[in-house]
Design a protein around this motif. Structure first.
Motif, PDB file in Angstrom:
ATOM      1  N   ARG A 282      30.596 -22.599 -14.778  1.00  0.00           N
ATOM      2  CA  ARG A 282      32.114 -23.124 -14.475  1.00  0.00           C
ATOM      3  C   ARG A 282      32.299 -23.214 -13.005  1.00  0.00           C
ATOM      4  NH1 ARG A 282      36.513 -22.222 -19.318  1.00  0.00           N
ATOM      5  NH2 ARG A 282      35.021 -22.567 -21.007  1.00  0.00           N
ATOM      6  N   THR A 283      31.961 -22.168 -12.336  1.00  0.00           N
ATOM      7  CA  THR A 283      31.707 -22.052 -10.942  1.00  0.00           C
ATOM      8  C   THR A 283      31.169 -23.199 -10.074  1.00  0.00           C
ATOM      9  OG1 THR A 283      32.175 -19.866 -10.830  1.00  0.00           O
ATOM     10  CG2 THR A 283      31.169 -20.896  -8.603  1.00  0.00           C
ATOM     11  N   ALA A 284      29.850 -23.567 -10.832  1.00  0.00           N
ATOM     12  CA  ALA A 284      29.353 -24.611 -10.310  1.00  0.00           C
ATOM     13  C   ALA A 284      29.779 -25.890 -10.629  1.00  0.00           C
ATOM     14  CB  ALA A 284      27.882 -24.809 -10.994  1.00  0.00           C
TER      15      ALA A 284
ATOM     16  N   GLN B  96      32.147 -30.522  -8.427  1.00  0.00           N
ATOM     17  CA  GLN B  96      33.174 -31.686  -8.187  1.00  0.00           C
ATOM     18  C   GLN B  96      33.903 -31.772  -6.682  1.00  0.00           C
ATOM     19  OE1 GLN B  96      36.344 -31.201 -11.327  1.00  0.00           O
ATOM     20  NE2 GLN B  96      34.771 -31.738 -12.758  1.00  0.00           N
ATOM     21  N   ALA B  97      34.017 -30.498  -6.222  1.00  0.00           N
ATOM     22  CA  ALA B  97      34.632 -30.288  -4.873  1.00  0.00           C
ATOM     23  C   ALA B  97      33.621 -30.847  -3.783  1.00  0.00           C
ATOM     24  CB  ALA B  97      35.110 -28.857  -4.435  1.00  0.00           C
ATOM     25  N   MET B  98      32.410 -30.592  -4.001  1.00  0.00           N
ATOM     26  CA  MET B  98      31.529 -31.033  -3.026  1.00  0.00           C
ATOM     27  C   MET B  98      31.451 -32.613  -2.911  1.00  0.00           C
ATOM     28  SD  MET B  98      30.075 -28.978  -1.044  1.00  0.00           S
ATOM     29  CE  MET B  98      28.998 -30.067  -0.409  1.00  0.00           C
TER      30      MET B  98
ATOM     31  N   PHE C  79      24.543 -31.645 -10.481  1.00  0.00           N
ATOM     32  CA  PHE C  79      24.983 -31.980 -11.900  1.00  0.00           C
ATOM     33  C   PHE C  79      26.130 -32.798 -11.895  1.00  0.00           C
ATOM     34  CE2 PHE C  79      28.408 -30.788 -14.916  1.00  0.00           C
ATOM     35  CZ  PHE C  79      27.587 -30.731 -16.076  1.00  0.00           C
ATOM     36  N   GLU C  80      27.096 -32.776 -11.027  1.00  0.00           N
ATOM     37  CA  GLU C  80      28.111 -33.671 -10.826  1.00  0.00           C
ATOM     38  C   GLU C  80      27.838 -35.078 -10.690  1.00  0.00           C
ATOM     39  OE1 GLU C  80      32.303 -34.819 -11.119  1.00  0.00           O
ATOM     40  OE2 GLU C  80      31.042 -33.003 -11.751  1.00  0.00           O
TER      41      GLU C  80
ATOM     42  N   GLU D 285      21.979 -25.807 -18.269  1.00  0.00           N
ATOM     43  CA  GLU D 285      22.845 -27.109 -18.354  1.00  0.00           C
ATOM     44  C   GLU D 285      23.129 -27.422 -16.992  1.00  0.00           C
ATOM     45  OE1 GLU D 285      25.847 -27.027 -22.292  1.00  0.00           O
ATOM     46  OE2 GLU D 285      25.692 -24.962 -21.182  1.00  0.00           O
ATOM     47  N   ILE D 286      23.530 -26.470 -16.027  1.00  0.00           N
ATOM     48  CA  ILE D 286      23.693 -27.135 -14.482  1.00  0.00           C
ATOM     49  C   ILE D 286      22.555 -27.814 -13.944  1.00  0.00           C
ATOM     50  CG2 ILE D 286      24.438 -26.475 -12.377  1.00  0.00           C
ATOM     51  CD1 ILE D 286      26.504 -26.436 -14.301  1.00  0.00           C
TER      52      ILE D 286
END
Length: 523
Positions: free
Chosen positions: A213-215, A220-222, A281-282, A308-309
């Motif tokens: 979840r941190t990733a 997303q923010a990155m 990932f994003e 998964e990341i």
């Protein structure tokens, strides 16, 4: 684990952004034209740097709403309400960070779990984790969003234009917070040590959820950070498939951070993972499924593991995540030991451990062959003084890993065994006690060590006497299925735990700009 151990039971409310974000902005602007990374720069302010003027502060405050609008458009996350903003000094930031380290439950857990990392050989015995993290954060911080106070904190010693890309990153967290309540969504780690087999396996089912979840949050923010920086070109991260990899390469160059350059590999990798791997990932979700799926969709259905990341296609295909079941080993340990720590050794952990013990080439080859792993630490009841409890000699550690084939299991065994003389003194291999060529038995200054391969699995017991280690091995191996591993189950908003975690629990660690300074990214 190795991330989870660093994550802590109570996630800090702040999400920090480091100077790497500013570095990233310069790279993106430069690389967009030349495709060549610019040299890292240390963004720590000069001692005589003056605070911004009232006019600059007014401009920066005004830009918050404009940038928030960009973030909402870029992510399709709605603006539910305005975001509070505050200008703070460097002294205020440093004081706040120190208070969080002293008061946050995650910090307390970090200090407790540090001994496990040292037992694994991931940190040197004389390394002081809290001191290091404080030095790193105070060197690198470039802004942060506090999801408890719902406030974006702006820094009065950094030029407004330099802070705006960071604001895009931090305001992404603000909209994530409005969407899912980041305090609850981010902290899914179990708050205490497990004391029975049911609690053990609950831990294992959710152990890497915080890391994943941190990733997601940082990835997303990155992505928004990149899009904001590229906005004048009309391009986005979705238009540049190779940009995420180039940014990851830039971030892993620690030359711009004297503190990070001195950090153990574990911390460099764990701290930067959410930013670099999270961004990749994003980007993969964006390219295959679009913005709604990549932002709101992933927040609603987050991944549960570092696997998964690192393999977004597996996440999108709902592929099973390898999770090893732990049998009831408490009766075997109870006479001498008390439960201390438990967790998953995920693919990220294996990548870090294999690189530390065998080098990058070996890590690159071995990590994809990982097929599940679990560790369990117990503390001797005879350790009563504080000094005894803080010693790795008080800890018995077991680690069981599964591999996709027997050759990979053999390779991992050799890599791990080669480190025993580095981790301990007075090491003697006891060949007469080894039953066959699948076992290695050692005497060390901290007790017996058993390293044993059973098919495609490797069992490691350190600190337990040989008889007990073999009982633990046989008990664990006997309950493992022969077929495919089960899927990790991660109920929404249910507690979890994992090692990217202690680090991630500080938001600080978890959100440090396009770095993997909290693993590979920037805010």
């Amino acid at each position: 684990m190795l991330q989870g151990v660093l994550c802590g039971a109570s996630r800090s409310s702040i999400r920090l952004v480091a100077g790497v974000a500013l570095l990233s902005a310069s790279f993106i602007a430069y690389g967009a034209q030349t495709a060549t990374p610019s040299a890292p720069q240390n963004n720590a302010p000069a001692a005589n740097q003056q605070p911004m003027t009232k006019q600059q502060a007014k401009e920066l405050f005004r830009s918050v709403d404009e940038i928030l609008g960009f973030v909402s458009s870029d992510t399709k996350l709605p603006i539910e309400h305005a975001v509070k903003r505050k200008l703070i000094s460097r002294d205020q930031v440093n004081r706040y960070l120190k208070e969080k380290f002293d008061e946050d439950e995650g910090a307390k857990r970090m200090e407790r779990s540090e001994i496990v990392l040292k037992k694994f050989g991931m940190l040197d015995r004389d390394f002081h984790l809290r001191t290091f993290l404080l030095s790193l954060l105070t060197e690198q911080i470039a802004g942060f969003y506090d999801n408890k106070t719902k406030t974006v904190n702006l820094l009065d010693w950094i030029e407004p234009d330099e802070q705006k890309p960071v604001l895009a990153h931090e305001l992404t967290h603000a909209l994530q917070d409005q969407k899912v309540d980041l305090t609850k969504w981010s902290d899914v780690s179990l708050p205490s040590t497990s004391h029975n087999v049911q609690e053990d396996n609950h831990h294992l089912q959710v152990d890497e959820a915080d890391t994943a979840r941190t990733a997601v949050a940082e990835g997303q923010a990155m992505a928004v950070f990149v899009d904001y920086t590229l906005r004048s070109s009309g391009k986005t991260i979705a238009d540049a498939p190779d940009l995420a990899d180039k940014l990851k390469e830039q971030v892993t160059d620690t030359g711009g951070s004297p503190v990070m350059a001195r950090a153990p590999l574990l911390l460099q990798e764990s701290l930067l993972f959410p930013y670099g791997d999270g961004l990749s990932f994003e980007q993969a979700i964006l390219l295959k499924a679009g913005k709604e799926a990549a932002f709101g969709g992933v927040l609603a259905n987050p991944p549960s593991s570092s696997f998964e990341i690192m393999h977004p296609d597996a996440y999108m295909a709902h592929a099973p995540v390898p999770v090893i079941r732990l049998p009831d080993i408490h009766p075997l340990l109870d006479p001498e030991y008390t439960p201390y720590d438990i967790g998953v050794m995920g693919e990220l952990d294996v990548r870090i451990l294999a690189e530390l013990f065998g080098g990058r080439e070996i890590a690159t080859a071995l990590a994809p062959e990982w097929n599940g792993g679990v560790y369990y630490a117990a503390q001797r009841k005879s350790a009563v003084t504080q000094a005894e409890k803080e010693s790795t000699a008080s800890i018995g550690l077991l680690y069981y890993s599964r591999w996709k084939n027997t050759d990979s299991a053999r390779s991992f065994l050799r890599v791990y065994a080669a480190q025993i003389p580095r981790k301990y003194s007075n090491v003697v291999e006891r060949k007469k006690d080894e039953t066959d060529d699948t076992e290695l038995v050692y005497s060390t200054n901290e007790g017996d060590v058993l390293i044993s391969r059973v098919g495609d699995g490797v069992f490691i017991g350190e600190g337990f006497n040989l008889t007990l280690a073999r009982k633990l091995r046989d008990t664990i191996v006997s309950v493992q299925p022969e077929g495919p591993m089960q899927q990790a189950a991660m109920p929404m908003l249910e507690p979890a735990f994992s090692m990217s975690h202690i680090l991630a629990s500080f938001g600080a660690v978890s959100e440090s700009s396009l770095q993997r300074y909290t693993s590979r990214g920037a805010k």
